[in-house]
Design an enzyme around this catalytic site. Sequence first.
Site, PDB file in Angstrom:
ATOM      1  N   ASN A 211       0.896  -1.348   0.084  1.00 38.12           N
ATOM      2  CA  ASN A 211       0.165   0.098  -0.158  1.00 38.12           C
ATOM      3  C   ASN A 211       0.743   1.296   0.092  1.00 38.12           C
ATOM      4  OD1 ASN A 211       0.521   0.889   2.848  1.00 38.12           O
ATOM      5  ND2 ASN A 211      -0.342  -1.159   3.313  1.00 38.12           N
ATOM      6  N   ASP A 280      -4.782  -6.170   5.443  1.00 38.56           N
ATOM      7  CA  ASP A 280      -5.742  -6.864   6.176  1.00 38.56           C
ATOM      8  C   ASP A 280      -5.995  -8.395   5.683  1.00 38.56           C
ATOM      9  OD1 ASP A 280      -6.668  -4.892   8.005  1.00 38.56           O
ATOM     10  OD2 ASP A 280      -7.860  -4.153   6.531  1.00 38.56           O
ATOM     11  N   LYS A 290       7.352 -18.025 -10.549  1.00 35.36           N
ATOM     12  CA  LYS A 290       6.844 -16.965 -11.350  1.00 35.36           C
ATOM     13  C   LYS A 290       5.692 -17.302 -11.930  1.00 35.36           C
ATOM     14  CE  LYS A 290       7.802 -13.035 -14.060  1.00 35.36           C
ATOM     15  NZ  LYS A 290       8.459 -12.346 -15.143  1.00 35.36           N
ATOM     16  N   PRO A 308      -3.557 -11.801  10.870  1.00 36.17           N
ATOM     17  CA  PRO A 308      -3.810 -11.277  12.224  1.00 36.17           C
ATOM     18  C   PRO A 308      -3.930  -9.985  12.592  1.00 36.17           C
ATOM     19  CG  PRO A 308      -1.629 -11.930  11.876  1.00 36.17           C
ATOM     20  CD  PRO A 308      -2.245 -12.259  10.589  1.00 36.17           C
ATOM     21  N   ASP A 309      -4.911  -9.424  13.353  1.00 36.16           N
ATOM     22  CA  ASP A 309      -4.969  -7.985  13.808  1.00 36.16           C
ATOM     23  C   ASP A 309      -3.718  -7.695  14.932  1.00 36.16           C
ATOM     24  OD1 ASP A 309      -5.483  -5.487  15.141  1.00 36.16           O
ATOM     25  OD2 ASP A 309      -7.282  -5.518  14.091  1.00 36.16           O
ATOM     26  N   ILE A 310      -2.561  -7.262  14.356  1.00 35.58           N
ATOM     27  CA  ILE A 310      -1.391  -7.017  15.451  1.00 35.58           C
ATOM     28  C   ILE A 310      -1.835  -6.199  16.545  1.00 35.58           C
ATOM     29  CG2 ILE A 310       0.764  -6.348  15.755  1.00 35.58           C
ATOM     30  CD1 ILE A 310       0.957  -6.631  12.595  1.00 35.58           C
ATOM     31  N   PHE A 326      -3.750   3.864  15.439  1.00 31.98           N
ATOM     32  CA  PHE A 326      -3.835   4.659  14.126  1.00 31.98           C
ATOM     33  C   PHE A 326      -5.104   4.442  13.230  1.00 31.98           C
ATOM     34  CE2 PHE A 326      -1.005   8.315  13.547  1.00 31.98           C
ATOM     35  CZ  PHE A 326       0.112   8.157  14.919  1.00 31.98           C
ATOM     36  N   LYS A 340     -13.763   2.364  16.482  1.00 31.84           N
ATOM     37  CA  LYS A 340     -12.386   1.697  16.293  1.00 31.84           C
ATOM     38  C   LYS A 340     -11.731   1.525  17.670  1.00 31.84           C
ATOM     39  CE  LYS A 340     -10.977   1.557  12.329  1.00 31.84           C
ATOM     40  NZ  LYS A 340     -10.227   1.768  10.935  1.00 31.84           N
ATOM     41  N   LYS A 344     -11.210  -2.207  19.060  1.00 29.84           N
ATOM     42  CA  LYS A 344      -9.822  -2.828  19.591  1.00 29.84           C
ATOM     43  C   LYS A 344      -9.388  -2.757  20.989  1.00 29.84           C
ATOM     44  CE  LYS A 344      -8.060  -2.269  14.853  1.00 29.84           C
ATOM     45  NZ  LYS A 344      -7.141  -2.820  13.972  1.00 29.84           N
TER      46      LYS A 344
HETATM   47  N1  CTP Z   1      -3.656  -3.045  12.763  1.00 27.05           N
HETATM   48  C1  CTP Z   1      -2.722  -4.007  13.119  1.00 27.05           C
HETATM   49  N2  CTP Z   1      -2.811  -5.203  12.323  1.00 27.05           N
HETATM   50  C2  CTP Z   1      -3.797  -5.110  11.505  1.00 27.05           C
HETATM   51  C3  CTP Z   1      -4.297  -4.058  10.786  1.00 27.05           C
HETATM   52  C4  CTP Z   1      -4.226  -2.859  11.499  1.00 27.05           C
HETATM   53  O1  CTP Z   1      -2.029  -3.911  13.958  1.00 27.05           O
HETATM   54  N3  CTP Z   1      -3.886  -6.418  10.763  1.00 27.05           N
HETATM   55  C5  CTP Z   1      -3.346  -1.572  13.312  1.00 27.05           C
HETATM   56  C6  CTP Z   1      -2.703  -0.371  12.508  1.00 27.05           C
HETATM   57  O2  CTP Z   1      -1.338  -0.372  12.658  1.00 27.05           O
HETATM   58  C7  CTP Z   1      -3.560   0.855  13.032  1.00 27.05           C
HETATM   59  C8  CTP Z   1      -4.727  -0.070  13.356  1.00 27.05           C
HETATM   60  O3  CTP Z   1      -4.808  -1.275  13.458  1.00 27.05           O
HETATM   61  O4  CTP Z   1      -2.925   1.320  14.354  1.00 27.05           O
HETATM   62  C9  CTP Z   1      -5.815   0.342  12.310  1.00 27.05           C
HETATM   63  O5  CTP Z   1      -6.977  -0.371  12.464  1.00 27.05           O
HETATM   64  P1  CTP Z   1      -7.574  -1.117  11.231  1.00 27.05           P
HETATM   65  O6  CTP Z   1      -9.050  -1.409  11.883  1.00 27.05           O
HETATM   66  O7  CTP Z   1      -7.211  -2.081  10.339  1.00 27.05           O
HETATM   67  O8  CTP Z   1      -7.887   0.306  10.295  1.00 27.05           O
HETATM   68  P2  CTP Z   1      -8.410   0.425   9.245  1.00 27.05           P
HETATM   69  O9  CTP Z   1      -7.142  -0.294   8.124  1.00 27.05           O
HETATM   70  O10 CTP Z   1      -8.379   2.006   8.727  1.00 27.05           O
HETATM   71  O11 CTP Z   1      -9.469  -0.505   9.090  1.00 27.05           O
HETATM   72  P3  CTP Z   1     -11.058  -0.572   8.452  1.00 27.05           P
HETATM   73  O12 CTP Z   1     -10.416  -1.153   7.036  1.00 27.05           O
HETATM   74  O13 CTP Z   1     -11.815  -1.644   9.023  1.00 27.05           O
HETATM   75  O14 CTP Z   1     -11.323   0.843   8.411  1.00 27.05           O
END
Ligand code: CTP
Length: 397
Positions: A211, A280, A290, A308-310, A326, A340, A344
């Site tokens: 990204n 995500d 390849k 995983p959501d870290i 963030f 959010k 979280k």
């Molecule tokens: N984050 C994380 N691990 C992930 C996704 C996000 O640690 N797999 C953290 C990011 O570093 C940031 C926050 O979670 O601090 C963002 O949350 P997220 O819900 O992913 O935000 P968006 O990407 O804005 O999500 P959405 O698509 O649900 O709006």
Amino acid sequence: MDLAGKKIVLGLTGGIACYKAAELTRALMKEGASVQVVMTQSAMQFITAVTMQALSGRTVYTDQWDGRVANNMAHIDLTRDADAIVIAPCSADFMSKLMHGGCDDLLSTLCLARPAHLPFLIAPAMNVEMWQNPATQRNALQLKADGIALLGPDAGEQACGEVGMGRMLEPEQLLHEIVAAFQPKSLAGKRVLVTAGPTFEPIDPVRGLTNRSSGKMGYAVARAAYEAGAEVTLVSGPTALAAPHGVHRINVQTAEQMHDVVMAHAEANDVFVAVAAVADWRVANVSEQKLKKSGDSPAPLLQFEQNPDILAAVAARTNPPYCVGFAAESENLLQYGEEKRKKKNIPLLVGNIGPDTFGKDENELVVFDANGHKRLTLASKMQLARQLVAEISSRLP
Ligand code: CTP
């Protein structure tokens, strides 16, 4: 400008690294400082006073008995309205002199005569054997014990052709350390873990999904936490940025790697700031070879699985560090931001105002906590990072 109005006495002693002091002078002035250069006789073997005078725009002092100083006390005059003294480069001989309190020329005399409260920073620069010599190491230890900040030295190739510790830090690293000397130490003794940058999710050995995150905000947070006195670990996805000086950086590529590194470090840290733009989803059917286009065969179909959501994983630990997230939203920031934060289960969430902050040097933020939200108005990412560090440290138990 990070040093607006600051008066820096910059001392040069004998060493080939004197050429870096020229660039340091420019860098300090670009940040708004005025620079008063003082040189030893040995320093003038390496760079001329004319060069340093032209760069600093001020008379360079080299002589203790300089008749231009009205009261003939240059060592007192030069230090009384200074905000900091920096010796760069600082030779082995000058370290030894400082350690013993020797004062047989202008620079060593003004160092001894400096007011006790004045920040005093030295950047050692010498051959590796000179640095490693027990005498120099003893001096370094004693100078630290005396409250003098040693900046570096660094390891690497040396002018003499040898390799090892003893190189002076680069001017930009020195600048960052000098700026840090003026910041409040609100995170002293704390350990801070930061994620930054994008992640890279492979499709095949040469392609992948990523990204537009540049990593600038996360790197600024890491630097601001270091300036505030914290021990900082930065877990970074692929970016073009240099690691902030003093920060321990661990490079990762994928969200899963970032997750594993963060989880291994979570317990040891007091604060976790998740700035990374983590993917995500990752590709479930990564091709070992390849992917080739062949004739009319259909385009490859990518399948995804969730990463995983870290941040949520760290926040769910027993005894988690103080967690800061963030959020980048394109609409309804005030509503989505607070939702959010609750989802979280974190005490603090930072929202980017305006969706397109990627790669820019400025930003505008909203900070959400259990009591509501607060706006941090448009500023450089570095200034915002410092404000954020103040917000975090004021909330720590
Ligand atoms: N984050 C994380 N691990 C992930 C996704 C996000 O640690 N797999 C953290 C990011 O570093 C940031 C926050 O979670 O601090 C963002 O949350 P997220 O819900 O992913 O935000 P968006 O990407 O804005 O999500 P959405 O698509 O649900 O709006």
